[in-house]
Scaffold this motif. Structure first.
Motif, short mmCIF file in Angstrom:
data_model
loop_
_atom_site.label_atom_id
_atom_site.label_comp_id
_atom_site.label_asym_id
_atom_site.label_seq_id
_atom_site.Cartn_x
_atom_site.Cartn_y
_atom_site.Cartn_z
N TRP A 1 -0.76 7.19 9.73
CA TRP A 1 -1.33 8.05 8.68
C TRP A 1 -0.21 7.63 7.44
N GLN A 2 0.95 7.45 7.40
CA GLN A 2 1.55 7.01 6.41
C GLN A 2 1.19 5.91 5.53
N PHE A 3 0.85 4.92 6.51
CA PHE A 3 0.23 3.52 5.60
C PHE A 3 -0.98 3.78 5.22
N VAL A 4 -1.87 4.39 5.75
CA VAL A 4 -3.13 4.91 5.21
C VAL A 4 -3.14 5.59 3.95
N ARG A 5 -2.08 6.56 3.82
CA ARG A 5 -2.01 7.15 2.48
C ARG A 5 -1.47 6.52 1.29
N LEU A 6 -0.73 5.29 1.80
CA LEU A 6 -0.12 4.40 0.61
C LEU A 6 -1.19 3.54 -0.05
N ARG A 7 -2.22 3.15 0.55
CA ARG A 7 -3.37 2.39 -0.16
C ARG A 7 -3.72 2.97 -1.34
N PRO A 8 -4.21 4.18 -1.45
CA PRO A 8 -4.89 4.62 -3.01
C PRO A 8 -3.65 4.45 -4.04
N ALA A 9 -2.31 4.94 -3.46
CA ALA A 9 -1.41 4.86 -4.52
C ALA A 9 -1.13 3.08 -5.15
N ARG A 10 -1.10 2.54 -4.01
CA ARG A 10 -0.77 0.89 -4.39
C ARG A 10 -1.82 0.49 -5.33
N ILE A 11 -3.11 0.87 -5.21
CA ILE A 11 -4.17 0.26 -5.85
C ILE A 11 -4.00 0.65 -7.44
N HIS A 12 -3.76 1.91 -7.64
CA HIS A 12 -3.44 2.35 -8.97
C HIS A 12 -2.17 1.93 -9.53
N LEU A 13 -0.98 1.94 -8.64
CA LEU A 13 0.27 1.26 -9.46
C LEU A 13 -0.06 -0.09 -9.51
N ILE A 14 -0.47 -0.89 -8.95
CA ILE A 14 -0.80 -2.15 -9.44
C ILE A 14 -1.47 -2.19 -10.67
N ALA A 15 -2.61 -1.58 -10.82
CA ALA A 15 -3.15 -1.41 -12.21
C ALA A 15 -2.39 -0.97 -13.31
N ALA A 16 -1.60 -0.03 -12.99
CA ALA A 16 -0.62 0.34 -14.00
C ALA A 16 0.30 -0.56 -14.61
N VAL A 17 0.86 -1.45 -13.47
CA VAL A 17 1.66 -2.43 -13.95
C VAL A 17 1.08 -3.58 -14.80
N GLU A 18 -0.31 -3.87 -14.45
CA GLU A 18 -0.83 -4.64 -15.15
C GLU A 18 -1.14 -4.28 -16.50
N GLU B 1 2.16 6.80 -18.06
CA GLU B 1 1.62 7.83 -17.75
C GLU B 1 0.66 7.78 -16.25
N GLN B 2 0.05 6.64 -16.17
CA GLN B 2 -0.60 6.40 -14.81
C GLN B 2 0.11 6.27 -13.62
N ALA B 3 1.25 5.64 -13.86
CA ALA B 3 2.20 5.66 -12.44
C ALA B 3 2.68 6.85 -12.20
N ALA B 4 2.94 7.76 -13.16
CA ALA B 4 3.72 9.05 -13.11
C ALA B 4 2.51 9.88 -12.27
N LEU B 5 1.43 9.55 -11.73
CA LEU B 5 0.57 10.45 -11.45
C LEU B 5 0.65 10.43 -9.88
#
Length: 256
Positions: free
Chosen positions: A59-76, A88-92
């Protein structure tokens, strides 16, 4: 002449069938516990603990997936120079990966020295990896202890079998020996049945942790090697997301 009507027998239904299957399972489990003794009972408890750990980590790794996708976009976005919007995007988001990315962006936007930011990011990354590895020590301990407990049960069973053999003298009763041998084989089988899935799950979770660690290192490096411009770092408007990053909003689907 009065006629009496015998009550009709209840028709078998799903509930009765379920009770029969459940009763058979409980009876078989009770028989295994009686034959295996406390060692088998302990192994069953360890199997429940291992299953609980596996479900929690999955369950922990499943919940990491949405954050990973948005954080990669924030870093780009950060690499393109949109540092305020990226922060601002990463802070969410929260979680191990978000903590590292927010720490890097916060330090750079606050105007801190590069060495100080790197040290803070490294410490945050170590804590993030430690959070990802939480409870895996317990799964590793179960994978190592279960076969040893099975071996202990085997030794105890063989001791009991030889005790019966000694007490019987020259007249050996095979039924008396069968009990000790049965216990020996049963505990070994249960120990391996608990240890093998636990070891496989441990290796799979270790692989997931290594993957998350590589993602953390890659994103942190991308942020640190693309610092914001001096006017952006000194702008109070861009420093605001750094404060928000320490206390992410709880309105969206966060990954903890």
């Amino acid at each position: 002449m009065d006629e009496t009507t015998a009550p009709s027998a209840p028709l078998p239904g799903p509930g009765l069938a379920d009770d029969g299957v459940g009763g058979a399972i409980l009876s078989g489990l009770h028989q295994i516990l009686d034959l295996g003794g406390p060692i088998v009972a302990l192994l069953l408890v360890l199997s429940v603990i291992a299953l609980t750990i596996a479900l929690v980590k999955a369950w922990q790794f499943v919940r990491l997936r949405p954050a990973r996708i948005h954080l990669i976009a924030a870093v780009e976005r950060w690499r393109r120079g949109e540092t305020r919007l990226a922060a601002e995007q990463a802070a969410l988001w929260s979680g191990p990966l978000a903590a590292v990315v927010n720490s890097a962006m916060t330090g750079l936007l606050s105007g801190a020295s590069e060495d100080h930011v790197r040290e803070d990011v490294e410490q945050t990354a170590d804590e993030a990896v430690g959070e990802l590895r939480a409870y895996l020590r317990g799964l590793e301990a179960i994978a190592q202890a279960a076969p040893l407990l099975g071996l202990l049960g085997t030794v105890i069973g063989m001791i009991d079998a030889f005790r019966v053999l000694e007490s019987s003298g020259g007249d050996v009763d095979p039924a008396g020996l069968a009990g000790g041998i049965w216990v020996a084989l049963l505990t070994t089988a249960v120990g391996l049945a608990v240890a093998i899935p636990a070891a496989l799950l441990l290796h799979w979770f270790d692989g997931r942790v290594d993957g998350e660690r590589r993602t953390i290192e890659r994103l942190a490096t991308l942020v640190l090697t693309n610092p914001p411009l001096a006017d952006e770092a000194a702008d109070p408007a861009t420093a605001a997301p750094a404060t928000v990053a320490l206390h992410p909003t709880a309105g969206r689907g966060h990954a903890h």
